[in-house]
Design an enzyme around this catalytic site. Sequence first.
Site, PDB file in Angstrom:
ATOM      1  N   LYS A   1       0.851  -1.203   0.000  1.00  0.00           N
ATOM      2  CA  LYS A   1       0.000   0.000   0.000  1.00  0.00           C
ATOM      3  C   LYS A   1       0.882   1.246   0.000  1.00  0.00           C
ATOM      4  CE  LYS A   1      -0.068  -0.010   4.998  1.00  0.00           C
ATOM      5  NZ  LYS A   1      -0.719   0.457   6.185  1.00  0.00           N
TER       6      LYS A   1
ATOM      7  N   ARG B   1     -10.655  -0.436  15.097  1.00  0.00           N
ATOM      8  CA  ARG B   1     -10.505   0.528  14.007  1.00  0.00           C
ATOM      9  C   ARG B   1     -11.495   0.128  12.911  1.00  0.00           C
ATOM     10  NH1 ARG B   1      -4.572   1.433  11.440  1.00  0.00           N
ATOM     11  NH2 ARG B   1      -5.140  -0.482  10.349  1.00  0.00           N
TER      12      ARG B   1
ATOM     13  N   HIS C   1      -5.941  -7.424  12.383  1.00  0.00           N
ATOM     14  CA  HIS C   1      -4.739  -6.576  12.460  1.00  0.00           C
ATOM     15  C   HIS C   1      -4.395  -6.380  13.935  1.00  0.00           C
ATOM     16  CE1 HIS C   1      -1.707  -4.152  10.706  1.00  0.00           C
ATOM     17  NE2 HIS C   1      -2.230  -2.983  10.952  1.00  0.00           N
TER      18      HIS C   1
ATOM     19  N   ARG D   1       1.617 -11.278   6.679  1.00  0.00           N
ATOM     20  CA  ARG D   1       1.196 -10.087   5.926  1.00  0.00           C
ATOM     21  C   ARG D   1       2.102  -8.891   6.258  1.00  0.00           C
ATOM     22  NH1 ARG D   1      -3.669  -9.655   8.278  1.00  0.00           N
ATOM     23  NH2 ARG D   1      -3.224  -7.628   9.136  1.00  0.00           N
TER      24      ARG D   1
ATOM     25  N   TYR E   1      15.367  31.550   7.878  1.00  0.00           N
ATOM     26  CA  TYR E   1      14.337  32.490   8.351  1.00  0.00           C
ATOM     27  C   TYR E   1      14.370  32.678   9.863  1.00  0.00           C
ATOM     28  CZ  TYR E   1      12.288  31.896   3.727  1.00  0.00           C
ATOM     29  OH  TYR E   1      12.079  31.859   2.380  1.00  0.00           O
TER      30      TYR E   1
ATOM     31  N   CYS F   1      13.235  25.226   5.577  1.00  0.00           N
ATOM     32  CA  CYS F   1      12.414  26.060   4.692  1.00  0.00           C
ATOM     33  C   CYS F   1      11.582  25.167   3.769  1.00  0.00           C
ATOM     34  CB  CYS F   1      13.314  26.956   3.848  1.00  0.00           C
ATOM     35  SG  CYS F   1      14.555  27.820   4.814  1.00  0.00           S
TER      36      CYS F   1
ATOM     37  N   ASP G   1      12.027  24.689   0.568  1.00  0.00           N
ATOM     38  CA  ASP G   1      12.811  24.025  -0.477  1.00  0.00           C
ATOM     39  C   ASP G   1      14.187  23.556  -0.037  1.00  0.00           C
ATOM     40  OD1 ASP G   1      10.785  25.099  -2.264  1.00  0.00           O
ATOM     41  OD2 ASP G   1      11.833  27.011  -1.988  1.00  0.00           O
TER      42      ASP G   1
HETATM   43  C1  LIG Z   1      -4.099  -4.309   7.564  1.00  0.00           C
HETATM   44  C2  LIG Z   1      -2.612  -4.244   7.513  1.00  0.00           C
HETATM   45  N1  LIG Z   1      -1.921  -5.383   7.437  1.00  0.00           N
HETATM   46  C3  LIG Z   1      -0.570  -5.399   7.402  1.00  0.00           C
HETATM   47  C4  LIG Z   1       0.150  -4.223   7.456  1.00  0.00           C
HETATM   48  C5  LIG Z   1       1.652  -4.287   7.433  1.00  0.00           C
HETATM   49  O1  LIG Z   1       2.190  -3.817   8.635  1.00  0.00           O
HETATM   50  P1  LIG Z   1       3.765  -3.737   8.825  1.00  0.00           P
HETATM   51  O2  LIG Z   1       4.238  -2.664   7.923  1.00  0.00           O
HETATM   52  O3  LIG Z   1       3.938  -3.425  10.263  1.00  0.00           O
HETATM   53  O4  LIG Z   1       4.317  -5.046   8.449  1.00  0.00           O
HETATM   54  C6  LIG Z   1      -0.540  -3.011   7.551  1.00  0.00           C
HETATM   55  C7  LIG Z   1       0.203  -1.759   7.690  1.00  0.00           C
HETATM   56  O5  LIG Z   1      -0.088  -0.891   8.442  1.00  0.00           O
HETATM   57  C8  LIG Z   1      -1.947  -3.007   7.567  1.00  0.00           C
HETATM   58  O6  LIG Z   1      -2.646  -1.877   7.634  1.00  0.00           O
END
Ligand SMILES: Cc1ncc(COP(=O)(O)O)c(C=O)c1O
Length: 380
Positions: free
Chosen positions: A45, A140, A169, A225, A267, A314, A316
Amino acid sequence: MAKNKVAQLENMNLLTKRIDLDAIAHNTRLLKNLAGPAKLMAVVKANAYNHGVERVAPVIAQNGADAFGVATLAEALQLREIGIKQEVLCWIWSPEQDYTAAIAQNIDLAVVSPQHAQALINTDAKHIRVSVKIDTGLHRSGVDEQDWHEVFSQLHAAPHIEVTGLFTHLSCADEPENPETDAQNDAFRRALAVAHSVGLEVPVNHMCNSPAALTRPDLHFQMIRPGLALYGLEPIEGLDHGLRPAMSWVGQVTVVKPIEAGQGTSYGLTWRAEDSGFVAVVPAGYADGMPRSAQEKFAVTINGVDYPQVGRVCMDQFVVYLGENPQGVQAGDSAVIFGAAGQSATELADNIGTINYEVVCRPTGRTVATYVSEGEIDEA
Ligand SMILES: Cc1ncc(COP(=O)(O)O)c(C=O)c1O
């Protein structure tokens, strides 16, 4: 490694995030091995944690990933567009969205609430693969315990729906001593028992993010995962599993100039030189992802030496203090903000008050991605 080629290309860009694709391949193989009989779902993701999903996902696929996990429908469809054939699970979508393209592309949809289940049950698609996200304590998204029986029964009764498994999760897996992980495991097992009791087979179930995948083999179920570990970062500080960090963020010094004792820089002139010396300018500002709040909390590494950042960050650029500049830093030198030949993403995170997950997501704005593999380098 063709260092001259790397230098040549990066000299054309003032600000580079360099992605080591060999490190991604190594980390994927390591996690695949660690998974043992379980499958590996690679979490890609957020543009593969900002590493560039188009370049990174094929490498992960070639090195043993069985499946991919993403947040949004657009991310899932992008994986299909770039030719990823493996299973893809999408876990952030709304029943109000048009998800027909995802179904047509054989994307697995997460059912994260009874409303999500209803939407899919009422869809006139021929075949939808779903994985039910169970809320085991993160509070969540995910189906709550009081709804498990009804949601599982309804999904089971829908002829066009194939439930591939359950997933959840973890909230505290990065704290190995925290009993919450075991409590979530207990809840997950209760959910599996309910699923079996209504006749669901749920063949592939998973809960392990990176910290749990690395430290809790007893929780691997049929798939792990991980995300962060694929990119070579340890999710629990102090542990070393032999992962190789893939991203470096490097700016090219644009200016080196003298500063007199008592003179300020940037700045507000909030920082003043105690002694006469030199400052150098690095072209990474808050528009490029370097937080303004990081002022004077970090250093960059130039030719192997650390120099403290001084004065305001800043939009940039930011300034570093070279002292008397004994190393002879000059314009065109590489200033490593984090990564190979500099401080790690984790060290930078500690210094500026965040986590390594956020640090790798930071390089944006004018940052140009370059990809290195077996000594060859090219741009995104
Ligand atoms: C639903 C879900 N599974 C797995 C992961 C992977 O987590 P990590 O990067 O801690 O391995 C995430 C990341 O936040 C997630 O949202």
